[in-house]
Design an enzyme around this catalytic site. Structure first.
Site, PDB file in Angstrom:
ATOM      1  N   GLU A  87       0.843  -1.191   0.000  1.00  0.00           N
ATOM      2  CA  GLU A  87       0.000   0.000   0.000  1.00  0.00           C
ATOM      3  C   GLU A  87       0.884   1.249   0.000  1.00  0.00           C
ATOM      4  O   GLU A  87       1.926   1.282   0.667  1.00  0.00           O
ATOM      5  CB  GLU A  87      -0.878  -0.014   1.256  1.00  0.00           C
ATOM      6  CG  GLU A  87      -1.808   1.174   1.389  1.00  0.00           C
ATOM      7  CD  GLU A  87      -2.543   1.194   2.722  1.00  0.00           C
ATOM      8  OE1 GLU A  87      -3.624   1.798   2.778  1.00  0.00           O
ATOM      9  OE2 GLU A  87      -2.027   0.602   3.704  1.00  0.00           O
ATOM     10  N   LYS A 190     -10.385   0.678  -1.165  1.00  0.00           N
ATOM     11  CA  LYS A 190     -10.280   0.378   0.264  1.00  0.00           C
ATOM     12  C   LYS A 190     -11.519   0.848   1.023  1.00  0.00           C
ATOM     13  O   LYS A 190     -11.932   2.004   0.915  1.00  0.00           O
ATOM     14  CB  LYS A 190      -9.024   1.044   0.831  1.00  0.00           C
ATOM     15  CG  LYS A 190      -8.741   0.733   2.299  1.00  0.00           C
ATOM     16  CD  LYS A 190      -7.453   1.422   2.742  1.00  0.00           C
ATOM     17  CE  LYS A 190      -7.106   1.115   4.193  1.00  0.00           C
ATOM     18  NZ  LYS A 190      -5.852   1.800   4.605  1.00  0.00           N
ATOM     19  N   CYS A 223      -4.694  -3.269   4.091  1.00  0.00           N
ATOM     20  CA  CYS A 223      -4.274  -2.782   5.405  1.00  0.00           C
ATOM     21  C   CYS A 223      -5.360  -2.868   6.478  1.00  0.00           C
ATOM     22  O   CYS A 223      -5.694  -3.954   6.942  1.00  0.00           O
ATOM     23  CB  CYS A 223      -3.729  -1.356   5.278  1.00  0.00           C
ATOM     24  SG  CYS A 223      -2.622  -0.893   6.652  1.00  0.00           S
TER      25      CYS A 223
END
Length: 523
Positions: A87, A190, A223
């Site tokens: 990321e 995300k 993440c």
């Protein structure tokens, strides 16, 4: 027992215990593939809050992409079929909504349009990064996943009734996946942002997968997503067993170090996780790995190690969903031997049938408890200060039970068993049930729950929790951030989870059963 192979800081654990709790493997002639992840020392924009022109932003990103080119070639030389980058690895972080503008590209939706940026660069303007990534995949004949910022007009075609951001555009933290010929095959935005003011939360959760000829279906998330139900658990419960996880993970001990929790997710969710992290020592970003329920190939830099990137390559099994869902997981130890439910006791070993009832609901001798903060949560602890013991600690109605015997007890180290059940509210909001054996920061009980990285003491143990959730992620973290694979795990029909381990190779930092109560996150 686990066998450890170490080359520098690259470790491979092979578990010698096979359990129905773990994943099954496709029994075909070619049931494995070669995966690679790259931990990247990102070259940052020194002033990310000041807007840059597109030309200046491209000049910056090309520096990181030059490194990606080198690593893609190295991965291909080692036979990698899929390569994952972290990321924020191309552009960096800490932008404002306006200052990131020069870095944005509008990424077409592969579900609506078939496009190969490498062979058709003229189709879309301002897509230089997409073109370079596409050609990287094509040149090296591998599937490639990277993370980059995406600009989308509002309203979105996929969510035409959603409310537009005030400036009339969507900006997303985005994974892109390319086929080995360069075709753009997946785009994921995300869902769970971590203080990312330059990006928007998608108006609808995206559950994105892509297919490969060598391992079937892969799922994408990023993440902070790993701590939440959507989309990570949705993917798992769809039967996706290969997950791709670019991350910019800031390590937080004692419970959420990168290799600790990422391997725990792999084991607890019964999946392969390809986790690519950034390397930034100032922000404690380090630790990448290729995790399966059977093994872990990972790198976690230690103090004094050069601050540099690291490519990891490993052959891993192709996993398929378990066909038979059993009410309780039973274990089988490789090579026979004693029952997997045997535990350390006063006499050394006992078998479950001949032992007293050690379930969390049985009566245990009373041990003094105390309260201490760990990871900003109020844990109830009991000290582990005798040679061997059988202890129980509860936080409300949630209880953890531990049988332990010290193999090596350094009297300069203090240990405790902690329990917590409740809503974590610092740097995120999520409901937990946690059982954890921790080395305390000092010799005073008030230090229990502090960050510790090294230890000398070793124990045999059986740790058990009476969870109210089936989502429990087990881990054993030892001195200097080495992992050990649990000797055995068991999930019972009543959601009691038991983790057993013996003959530790290194001093114990943390042994943890990390339960997520997803359904209580918003209460």
């Amino acid at each position: 027992m686990p066998r450890v192979k170490e080359t520098g800081r690259k470790m491979l654990f092979i578990i010698a215990v096979v359990s129905v709790y773990l994943a099954s493997v496709i029994s075909t002639a070619d049931s494995s593939y070669v995966a690679a992840v790259y931990e990247h020392k990102v070259i940052l924009n020194p002033d990310p809050r000041t807007p840059m022109s597109r030309h200046e932003a491209l000049q910056h990103m090309q520096k990181n992409l030059d490194i990606y080119e080198e690593q893609a070639a190295r991965a291909a030389q080692q036979g990698a079929q899929i390569l994952v980058f972290p990321e924020d690895g191309i552009h960096g972080f800490n932008f404002t909504r306006s200052s990131i503008a020069g870095y944005l590209e509008t990424i077409p939706n592969p579900q609506e349009e078939s496009w190969n940026p490498c062979t058709e660069p003229e189709r879309h303007n301002n897509t230089e990064v997409l073109q370079r990534l596409s050609c990287m995949a094509r040149r090296n004949n591998l599937y490639l996943v990277a993370n980059m910022p995406d600009l989308q007009p509002c309203p979105l075609k996929t969510s035409p009734t959603s409310t537009c951001p005030p400036d009339g555009r969507w900006q997303f933290n985005t994974n892109v996946a390319f086929r080995s010929d360069g075709l753009l095959i997946a785009r994921y935005h995300k869902q769970n942002l971590f203080f990312e003011q330059s990006f928007d939360t998608p108006p609808e959760v995206e559950v994105i997968t892509f297919d490969t000829p060598f391992a079937g279906k892969f799922g994408l998330f990023i993440c902070f997503d790993i701590l939440f139900h959507d989309p990570a658990v949705v993917l798992v419960e769809m039967g996706v067993r290969q997950l791709i996880f670019p991350t910019a993970w800031m390590n937080t001990l004692p419970l959420l170090d990168s290799v600790q929790f990422h391997s725990a997710f792999s084991l607890g969710a019964n999946v392969t996780l390809l986790a690519a992290n950034l390397r930034n020592d100032r922000l404690i970003m380090k630790g990448s790995g290729i995790y399966t329920p059977f093994s872990a190939t990972y790198h976690h830099a230690w103090k004094g190690d050069p601050e540099e990137g690291r490519l990891l390559v490993a052959r891993v099994p192709v996993l398929e969903p378990l066909e038979v869902k059993q009410s309780a997981a039973k274990e089988v130890e490789a090579g026979g031997g004693e029952s997997a439910s045997s535990v350390a006791t006063d006499s050394g070993r006992c078998h479950q049938d001949s032992c007293d009832d050690h379930s969390p609901h049985s009566v245990h001798p009373s041990h003094p408890t105390f309260i201490s903060s760990m990871m900003y949560d109020t844990f109830t602890f009991v000290l582990l200060n005798v040679t061997q013991g059988d202890v129980k600690v509860c936080n409300g109605t949630f209880c953890c039970h531990l049988q332990y015997r010290w193999l090596l007890q350094d009297h300069k180290e203090l240990y405790a068993l902690g329990a917590f059940a409740g809503l974590h509210t610092v740097d995120g909001r999520y409901a937990l049930q946690v059982c954890a054996i921790v080395r305390c920061g000092g010799l005073d009980q008030s230090s229990c729950g502090q960050e510790v990285e090294e230890a000398e003491s070793k124990m045999d143990f059986l740790l058990e929790g009476n969870f109210d959730t089936k989502y429990v992620y087990p881990s054993i973290l030892t001195s200097r951030m080495f992992l050990e694979q649990p000797e055995s795990l068991e999930k019972a029909a009543d959601m009691r989870v038991t983790m057993k381990h013996s003959n530790m190779k290194s001093g114990l930092v943390t042994a943890c059963l990390y339960g997520r109560m997803y359904h209580l996150d918003n209460e």
